[in-house]
Scaffold this active site. Structure first.
Site, PDB file in Angstrom:
ATOM      1  N   SER A 167     -11.463  -1.018  -0.504  1.00 25.94           N
ATOM      2  CA  SER A 167     -10.064  -1.004   0.045  1.00 25.94           C
ATOM      3  C   SER A 167     -10.131  -1.401   1.576  1.00 25.94           C
ATOM      4  O   SER A 167      -9.331  -1.864   2.121  1.00 25.94           O
ATOM      5  CB  SER A 167      -9.575   0.476   0.048  1.00 25.94           C
ATOM      6  OG  SER A 167      -8.588   0.625  -0.989  1.00 25.94           O
TER       7      SER A 167
ATOM      8  N   ASP B   8       0.955  -1.072   0.097  1.00 24.97           N
ATOM      9  CA  ASP B   8       0.002  -0.197   0.074  1.00 24.97           C
ATOM     10  C   ASP B   8       0.877   1.309   0.014  1.00 24.97           C
ATOM     11  O   ASP B   8       1.994   1.408  -0.688  1.00 24.97           O
ATOM     12  CB  ASP B   8      -0.955  -0.094   1.181  1.00 24.97           C
ATOM     13  CG  ASP B   8      -2.182   0.551   0.817  1.00 24.97           C
ATOM     14  OD1 ASP B   8      -2.505   1.796   0.662  1.00 24.97           O
ATOM     15  OD2 ASP B   8      -3.407  -0.109   0.788  1.00 24.97           O
TER      16      ASP B   8
ATOM     17  N   HIS C   5      -3.525   5.913   3.449  1.00 23.43           N
ATOM     18  CA  HIS C   5      -4.262   4.619   3.017  1.00 23.43           C
ATOM     19  C   HIS C   5      -3.835   3.517   3.760  1.00 23.43           C
ATOM     20  O   HIS C   5      -4.513   2.735   4.190  1.00 23.43           O
ATOM     21  CB  HIS C   5      -4.349   4.886   1.551  1.00 23.43           C
ATOM     22  CG  HIS C   5      -5.283   3.966   0.944  1.00 23.43           C
ATOM     23  ND1 HIS C   5      -4.993   2.570   0.817  1.00 23.43           N
ATOM     24  CD2 HIS C   5      -6.699   3.694   0.770  1.00 23.43           C
ATOM     25  CE1 HIS C   5      -5.983   1.828   0.475  1.00 23.43           C
ATOM     26  NE2 HIS C   5      -7.007   2.720   0.091  1.00 23.43           N
TER      27      HIS C   5
END
Length: 590
Positions: A407, A182, A216
């Site tokens: 996600s 990520d 994220h």
């Protein structure tokens, strides 16, 4: 990018979704005013001037209520006389609250909930009724019947998704190491203290800060394996490997993601990596037979690593979108769709989030395989991250945000997969996938295929002793690479078999518990086999199969992809206090 672009084979998309829970499902103004969490309510009390008891005031004039009214409730009731509010009305002793509700509003006893210890009643009122009671001499206070946020034991949480998926029962259970591919992880966060086994930066793009400049990856890791009072992830005992492939805008190159897969293969034994989470997808539609990212995740799968990927947020609320992008289009890996958990912990009211992608891949496989909660999730984000700054209205408390997307459904499944391997370390990736699919709970209200075989459930999957091999039909096409000796998928043999027999997979699923419901011939898209173009070399000469796959996107504006305007909803993922009370008391088994 807009939806029409994916029909032309080009996308730049992230995997946090959008789309507002419609109509009456929104709880924004009633509890939190503008929808933002009100953390300074107590400070605001000083701004409320209480008129001496016994003073009169017209219910239509809100500047002089005789009773105390929560400031945000007062302003909301003034602005919206017809709006509905859940409130607690307190009297001055001697059951005066119930008397005021009955006399002033004419409400029957069955419409209120008696709170005898405080001379109060809980009731739903409109704005005009709130104002009327605020001016009644028998009433001392009208306050919001707000949701309670837990404190106490490390496992306590008022988020709904841990109870929906059953992970709360396994908060102390052993779990395998999870690699998070990520934007990096903020290693200084207390959620991960002492459990980040390795921190690797493979980003080739400029503009990548140390740690997690985007935010994220930290959020994803928190959902998968965070451990902190009230903020536990699915597998809070799991070690984590952080592999940073994205810059601070959430962009990555496909080659860097493939390098991450290479790194895992080289170091999986050293760090005990058994699960890899990819909350990302390619920007170019392609066949899994030719896409390099698909080949990379297949190598991981054949090497003993369970690969969990997000289906994408380019779905439609009323029809399938298809799943044409790697790695979610790969038939071997576990592709995860996002569910909206509705109002209760029961799966009976759960449906696919309106932006969650589903349908057939370009090769005719039905995706996603399973679903997990992915709407209104709360997770950790560095306060310095670009995501934290761009979406300030989604900040629910310092260092935590409420976000939605596939996600954040994928790491729920990654955490449960790690729990399965913690109890059954000899399971193969095919068996873990089988345990997750066979253990999933069906969603009766969800559209066909939108949630795969159902919503994951930790209890049912972790306890499976002999799960089916989920990729049995494909295993006959896995061979040894003549040069390296490593297992590879023989796409040419599979394509030839599929062209010759559209129902090639039917018999192989007979022993699996999900065979009749989801893996019949329809799931393999019989119509797709009639057109040989999907299986020929025509992909080789297309723009989709050339240099155009050099970029993979988690773009900064992708949160608006396909379902623009997902509003902040800090309460959207909270469990009902009465349900939570029943669960903690052992009278409700979610």
């Amino acid at each position: 990018m807009r939806n029409g672009d994916q029909r032309r084979g080009v996308r730049a998309s992230a995997l946090w979704g959008s789309g507002k829970r419609g109509g009456s499902g929104s709880r924004s103004n009633a509890l939190w005013g503008s929808g933002k969490r009100r953390t300074a309510v107590l400070a605001a009390l000083a701004l409320v001037v209480l008129v001496p008891l016994g003073a009169s005031a017209s219910p239509s004039k809100l500047d002089a209520p005789s009773a105390y009214v929560t400031p945000s409730l007062l302003s909301a009731a003034q602005a919206n006389a017809a709006g509905n509010f859940n409130v607690i009305v307190q009297g001055k002793g001697g059951n005066q609250a119930a008397k005021a509700v009955a006399d002033v509003l004419g409400l029957a006893k069955k419409q209120v909930k008696d709170l005898r210890s405080i001379d109060g009643v809980a009731v739903e009122l409109n704005g005009a009724q709130v104002l009327a009671l605020a001016s009644d001499k028998h009433v001392s206070a009208v306050t919001l019947d707000a949701r309670v946020r837990l404190s106490g034991n490390p496992g306590d949480t008022n988020q709904k998704w841990p109870y929906v998926t059953g992970v709360t029962k396994y908060s102390g259970a052993p779990a395998a190491t999870i690699a998070i591919i990520d934007s990096g992880i903020d290693a200084g966060r207390p959620e991960f203290a002492g459990r980040i086994a390795a921190d690797v930066n493979l980003t080739s793009l400029s503009g990548n800060s140390a740690g997690d400049g985007r935010g994220h990856g930290t959020f994803v890791a928190g959902i998968a394996a965070g451990k902190l009072a009230g903020h536990d992830g699915a597998a809070p005992t799991a070690k984590i490997v952080s592999i940073d492939v994205m810059d601070d805008q959430g962009m990555a190159r496909t080659s860097d993601v493939i390098l991450a897969a290479d790194w895992i293969l080289a170091h999986k034994a050293q760090y005990g990596i058994r699960v890899a989470n990819f909350s990302l997808h390619s920007s170019v539609a392609n066949s899994f037979m030719y896409d390099p990212l698909d080949k990379a995740v297949e190598r991981l799968w054949f090497g003993g690593v369970v690969v969990v990927v997000a289906s994408g947020n380019y779905g439609y609320p009323d029809r399938p979108s298809g799943v044409p992008f790697a790695p979610g289009n790969d038939p071997f890996v576990i592709t995860v769709g996002a569910s909206d958990t509705g109002k209760s912990v029961s799966t009976n009211d759960d449906v696919a989030a309106p932006w969650s992608a589903y349908g057939y891949t370009l090769d005719g496989f039905a995706k996603p395989d399973v679903a997990a909660p992915g709407r209104y999730m709360v997770g950790p984000v560095p306060t310095t991250a670009t995501l934290y700054k761009e979406r300030a209205d989604h900040v629910v408390e310092p260092g935590y945000m409420e976000l939605s997307g596939t996600s954040f459904a994928a790491p729920v499944v990654s955490g449960i997969a790690a729990l399965v391997l913690g109890k059954h370390p000899t399971f193969t990736p095919d068996q873990v996938k089988g345990a997750l699919m066979a253990g999933a709970k069906p969603l009766p209200r969800a559209k066909d295929l939108s949630e795969g075989v159902g919503e994951v459930n930790a209890g049912r999957s972790v306890e499976f002793q002999n799960p089916p091999s989920a990729n049995k039909a494909l295993r006959k096409f896995v061979m040894s690479d003549p040069i390296t000796g490593a297992p590879i998928f023989n796409a040419a043999s599979w394509a030839e078999a599929a062209r010759g027999d559209a129902s090639w997979a039917e018999a192989s699923w007979d022993s699996a518990s999900w065979a009749e419901a989801s893996w019949d011939s329809a799931s393999w898209a019989e119509a797709s086999w009639s057109d040989a173009s999907w299986a020929t070399a025509s992909w080789d000469s297309s723009a989709s199969a050339m240099a155009s796959w050099a970029d993979l996107s988690l773009g900064s504006a992708s949160w608006a992809d396909n379902a623009e305007g997902e509003a902040a909803n800090a309460d959207g993922g909270l469990i009902d206090p009465l349900e939570l009370e029943a669960i903690l008391a052992g009278t409700l088994d979610p």
